[in-house]
Design a protein around this motif. Structure first.
Motif, mmCIF file in Angstrom:
data_model
loop_
_atom_site.group_PDB
_atom_site.id
_atom_site.type_symbol
_atom_site.label_atom_id
_atom_site.label_comp_id
_atom_site.label_asym_id
_atom_site.label_seq_id
_atom_site.Cartn_x
_atom_site.Cartn_y
_atom_site.Cartn_z
ATOM 1 N N VAL A 41 0.833 -1.205 0.000
ATOM 2 C CA VAL A 41 0.000 0.000 0.000
ATOM 3 C C VAL A 41 0.872 1.261 0.000
ATOM 4 O O VAL A 41 1.756 1.413 0.842
ATOM 5 C CB VAL A 41 -0.941 0.036 1.225
ATOM 6 N N GLU A 83 -9.456 4.784 -2.675
ATOM 7 C CA GLU A 83 -8.447 3.766 -2.950
ATOM 8 C C GLU A 83 -8.552 3.306 -4.394
ATOM 9 O O GLU A 83 -9.640 3.261 -4.970
ATOM 10 C CB GLU A 83 -8.645 2.582 -2.010
ATOM 11 N N THR A 85 -6.031 0.726 -7.438
ATOM 12 C CA THR A 85 -4.837 -0.094 -7.644
ATOM 13 C C THR A 85 -3.975 0.575 -8.702
ATOM 14 O O THR A 85 -4.483 1.225 -9.624
ATOM 15 C CB THR A 85 -5.189 -1.523 -8.090
ATOM 16 N N ARG A 90 -1.853 -1.253 -4.018
ATOM 17 C CA ARG A 90 -2.947 -0.344 -3.688
ATOM 18 C C ARG A 90 -2.417 1.049 -3.402
ATOM 19 O O ARG A 90 -1.353 1.198 -2.815
ATOM 20 C CB ARG A 90 -3.719 -0.847 -2.470
#
Length: 113
Positions: A41, A83, A85, A90
Protein backbone atom coordinates in the motif's frame (compact mmCIF):
# COMPACT_ATOMS: atom_id res chain seq x y z
CA UNK A 1 13.13 -14.96 15.68
CA UNK A 2 11.30 -14.01 12.49
CA UNK A 3 12.87 -13.49 9.09
CA UNK A 4 13.17 -9.79 8.23
CA UNK A 5 11.02 -8.53 5.38
CA UNK A 6 13.04 -7.63 2.28
CA UNK A 7 12.66 -4.20 0.69
CA UNK A 8 11.37 -5.99 -2.41
CA UNK A 9 8.10 -6.59 -0.52
CA UNK A 10 7.41 -2.90 -1.16
CA UNK A 11 8.14 -3.10 -4.89
CA UNK A 12 4.61 -2.22 -6.07
CA UNK A 13 4.16 1.00 -4.07
CA UNK A 14 7.74 2.07 -4.74
CA UNK A 15 7.19 1.56 -8.48
CA UNK A 16 3.94 3.53 -8.29
CA UNK A 17 5.79 6.35 -6.54
CA UNK A 18 8.46 6.40 -9.27
CA UNK A 19 5.76 6.51 -11.96
CA UNK A 20 3.89 9.28 -10.11
CA UNK A 21 7.07 11.34 -9.87
CA UNK A 22 7.42 11.16 -13.64
CA UNK A 23 3.79 11.35 -14.73
CA UNK A 24 2.25 13.58 -12.04
CA UNK A 25 5.14 15.82 -11.03
CA UNK A 26 2.89 18.88 -11.53
CA UNK A 27 0.33 17.71 -8.93
CA UNK A 28 0.27 18.88 -5.31
CA UNK A 29 2.77 17.12 -3.04
CA UNK A 30 1.16 14.74 -0.51
CA UNK A 31 2.65 13.18 2.58
CA UNK A 32 3.85 9.76 1.41
CA UNK A 33 3.87 6.58 3.49
CA UNK A 34 4.67 2.92 2.91
CA UNK A 35 4.52 0.62 5.91
CA UNK A 36 5.90 -2.86 6.44
CA UNK A 37 2.56 -3.66 8.09
CA UNK A 38 0.89 -3.24 4.66
CA UNK A 39 3.84 -3.36 2.24
CA UNK A 40 1.66 -3.33 -0.88
CA UNK A 41 0.00 0.00 0.00
CA UNK A 42 1.17 3.48 -0.97
CA UNK A 43 -0.56 6.08 1.19
CA UNK A 44 -0.86 9.65 -0.06
CA UNK A 45 -2.17 11.98 2.66
CA UNK A 46 -3.33 15.57 2.25
CA UNK A 47 -3.50 17.68 5.39
CA UNK A 48 -5.66 20.80 5.03
CA UNK A 49 -5.52 20.35 1.24
CA UNK A 50 -8.78 18.86 -0.02
CA UNK A 51 -8.14 20.44 -3.42
CA UNK A 52 -4.93 18.38 -3.62
CA UNK A 53 -6.86 15.26 -2.60
CA UNK A 54 -9.44 15.90 -5.32
CA UNK A 55 -6.76 16.64 -7.93
CA UNK A 56 -5.11 13.28 -7.25
CA UNK A 57 -8.46 11.46 -7.32
CA UNK A 58 -9.13 12.89 -10.78
CA UNK A 59 -5.59 12.08 -12.00
CA UNK A 60 -5.91 8.47 -10.81
CA UNK A 61 -9.42 8.08 -12.23
CA UNK A 62 -11.16 7.60 -8.88
CA UNK A 63 -14.82 8.61 -9.24
CA UNK A 64 -16.34 10.77 -6.50
CA UNK A 65 -18.82 8.02 -5.64
CA UNK A 66 -15.84 5.90 -4.50
CA UNK A 67 -14.71 8.53 -1.96
CA UNK A 68 -15.82 7.81 1.59
CA UNK A 69 -16.04 10.48 4.23
CA UNK A 70 -16.15 10.64 7.99
CA UNK A 71 -15.17 12.80 10.92
CA UNK A 72 -12.72 12.45 13.76
CA UNK A 73 -11.51 14.49 16.74
CA UNK A 74 -15.02 14.90 18.09
CA UNK A 75 -16.39 16.16 14.80
CA UNK A 76 -13.67 18.76 14.26
CA UNK A 77 -11.81 17.05 11.37
CA UNK A 78 -13.26 15.88 8.08
CA UNK A 79 -11.60 12.75 6.67
CA UNK A 80 -11.93 11.70 3.03
CA UNK A 81 -10.63 8.32 1.81
CA UNK A 82 -10.29 6.80 -1.64
CA UNK A 83 -8.45 3.77 -2.95
CA UNK A 84 -7.34 2.40 -6.30
CA UNK A 85 -4.84 -0.09 -7.64
CA UNK A 86 -1.73 1.02 -9.47
CA UNK A 87 1.39 -0.83 -10.56
CA UNK A 88 0.29 -4.04 -8.83
CA UNK A 89 -0.37 -2.46 -5.46
CA UNK A 90 -2.95 -0.34 -3.69
CA UNK A 91 -2.87 3.43 -3.50
CA UNK A 92 -4.84 5.02 -0.68
CA UNK A 93 -5.61 8.72 -0.70
CA UNK A 94 -6.56 10.35 2.58
CA UNK A 95 -7.62 13.97 2.97
CA UNK A 96 -7.91 15.79 6.28
CA UNK A 97 -9.49 19.20 6.84
CA UNK A 98 -10.63 21.12 9.89
CA UNK A 99 -14.37 21.60 10.13
CA UNK A 100 -15.05 25.25 10.78
CA UNK A 101 -17.93 25.91 13.13
CA UNK A 102 -19.27 29.20 14.41
CA UNK A 103 -18.95 30.26 18.06
CA UNK A 104 -22.69 29.58 18.55
CA UNK A 105 -22.41 26.06 17.18
CA UNK A 106 -19.28 25.47 19.27
CA UNK A 107 -21.11 26.60 22.43
CA UNK A 108 -24.04 24.25 21.74
CA UNK A 109 -21.67 21.36 20.98
CA UNK A 110 -19.64 21.94 24.13
CA UNK A 111 -22.79 22.41 26.21
CA UNK A 112 -24.29 19.16 24.97
CA UNK A 113 -27.44 20.72 23.52
Amino acid sequence: MSTPMPLSAMAAPLMALRIFEDRYRHLPVPSVSISKVCPDVLELAFHDDLDGFETWCVALGIPSRKVSHGVQEGGRTLVLRAETTYSGGRVQLIGFAKILISDGERSRAEGGS
